[in-house]
Design an enzyme around this catalytic site. Sequence first.
Site, PDB file in Angstrom:
ATOM      1  N   SER A 245     -77.855  -9.976  37.178  1.00 24.79           N
ATOM      2  CA  SER A 245     -77.999  -8.871  37.092  1.00 24.79           C
ATOM      3  C   SER A 245     -77.965  -7.819  35.630  1.00 24.79           C
ATOM      4  O   SER A 245     -78.702  -8.464  34.947  1.00 24.79           O
ATOM      5  CB  SER A 245     -76.906  -8.017  37.647  1.00 24.79           C
ATOM      6  OG  SER A 245     -76.852  -6.576  37.527  1.00 24.79           O
ATOM      7  N   ASP A 316     -82.629  -6.717  47.677  1.00 24.51           N
ATOM      8  CA  ASP A 316     -81.786  -5.926  46.825  1.00 24.51           C
ATOM      9  C   ASP A 316     -81.598  -4.661  46.232  1.00 24.51           C
ATOM     10  O   ASP A 316     -82.597  -4.000  46.665  1.00 24.51           O
ATOM     11  CB  ASP A 316     -81.902  -6.785  45.819  1.00 24.51           C
ATOM     12  CG  ASP A 316     -80.958  -6.737  44.596  1.00 24.51           C
ATOM     13  OD1 ASP A 316     -79.958  -6.174  44.384  1.00 24.51           O
ATOM     14  OD2 ASP A 316     -80.570  -7.955  43.619  1.00 24.51           O
ATOM     15  N   HIS A 349     -77.878  -8.241  46.027  1.00 25.36           N
ATOM     16  CA  HIS A 349     -77.256  -8.323  45.310  1.00 25.36           C
ATOM     17  C   HIS A 349     -76.472 -10.181  44.775  1.00 25.36           C
ATOM     18  O   HIS A 349     -75.287  -9.970  46.146  1.00 25.36           O
ATOM     19  CB  HIS A 349     -77.183  -7.410  44.638  1.00 25.36           C
ATOM     20  CG  HIS A 349     -77.138  -6.898  43.003  1.00 25.36           C
ATOM     21  ND1 HIS A 349     -77.659  -7.221  41.966  1.00 25.36           N
ATOM     22  CD2 HIS A 349     -76.019  -7.022  42.398  1.00 25.36           C
ATOM     23  CE1 HIS A 349     -78.315  -7.103  41.000  1.00 25.36           C
ATOM     24  NE2 HIS A 349     -76.682  -6.916  40.944  1.00 25.36           N
TER      25      HIS A 349
END
Length: 377
Positions: A245, A316, A349
Amino acid sequence: MPFGYLFSTAVAAVAPMLALWPRPSRGPRATPAFVVESIANELPFPVVYWLAATTLLAVAQGDIGTPVGWFGLAIAAGAVVAEAAVVRRALAARPALDAALTSGLGLGVPRPAAARVRRAAEVLIAPLRITPRAVQRNRDISYGPEGRFNLLDIYRNRSHSGASPVFLYFHPGGFFSGRKSREARPLIDRLVAGGWICVSANYRLSRAGKYPDPLVDAKRAIAWIRGHADELGVDRHMVFVAGGSAGAHLAAMCALTPNDARFQPGFESADTSVAAAITLYGYYGPAPAAAETPSSPCDFVHTGAPPFLVVHGTHDAMTHVNGAREFVAALRTHTRAPVVYAELPGAQHNFDRFPSIRFAAVVDAIVVFTSWVRSTS
């Protein structure tokens, strides 16, 4: 009436439903639904264990013979079917990664066979994690002047000797949260077992500074590793950067801006180049509070960039897959080095948090990719 059994099965059934049909996130901060979605997507087996335990208890107590009990049993069966779909989708990660490696590197991909039984056991008992006895962790080592934001952990094999490659990981958290000790631990354990030195570093978050402060810290960590190469027993030419991320954003920027004095105040002459970058569920847009200066990795792509392995999930909800596709397209348009890109079917994620089916396949792919880089450098 067995309303307790009905309630427990209904609650358990929510997790796979959210995993199969996640809702788009409205910002970088995790909502309760997002947390359930991302965890359930990687940990299907604990839900099955819970459903089995509650069903066996209901049978032992004679609750299944009632209408409410039968309804609860139907929900439990549906939840197990949904979890089977989650598992099947997770198993699709390995073929996707194999195809990406074959396409990106132009070779057949061997599947690492070492410790398969151990990894299968870890998947079945996750979220528990078996830390290998060979892994030694040195915590909270200062690498810069910013207090707790400039601390790193070093992982090494207790029998370490010689000059090892280095894997430097930057945690996720949207530039406003996170810490160095949570994500990617199964990957770190695997690399350390293979003779690597692994480093996980904190960096300044939004409450302690603004961009490019996090990038300055990331580069300072690279410079610190090279400055202590002899002491650590590392190969200063084999420094790999990785992250998830926001950490993927930092890893990409480190790889694309080696030795850039703009981002190395006070250590301009330090070598901050890297051998390759691995970015997981990355954010590749402009950094927060950096409107006055280019800050997207796409703005810094150039022909001399090192090899990249980019891995992103199709589902995601926090950083949309389109961002990864645009970044990979920019890399492939402008760079000469290989760019390996894998989209993981159904992945959410933070898929590097647990030793899951999906992340085990990602770890194998990272081992293959880094081995290729090392052999061709």
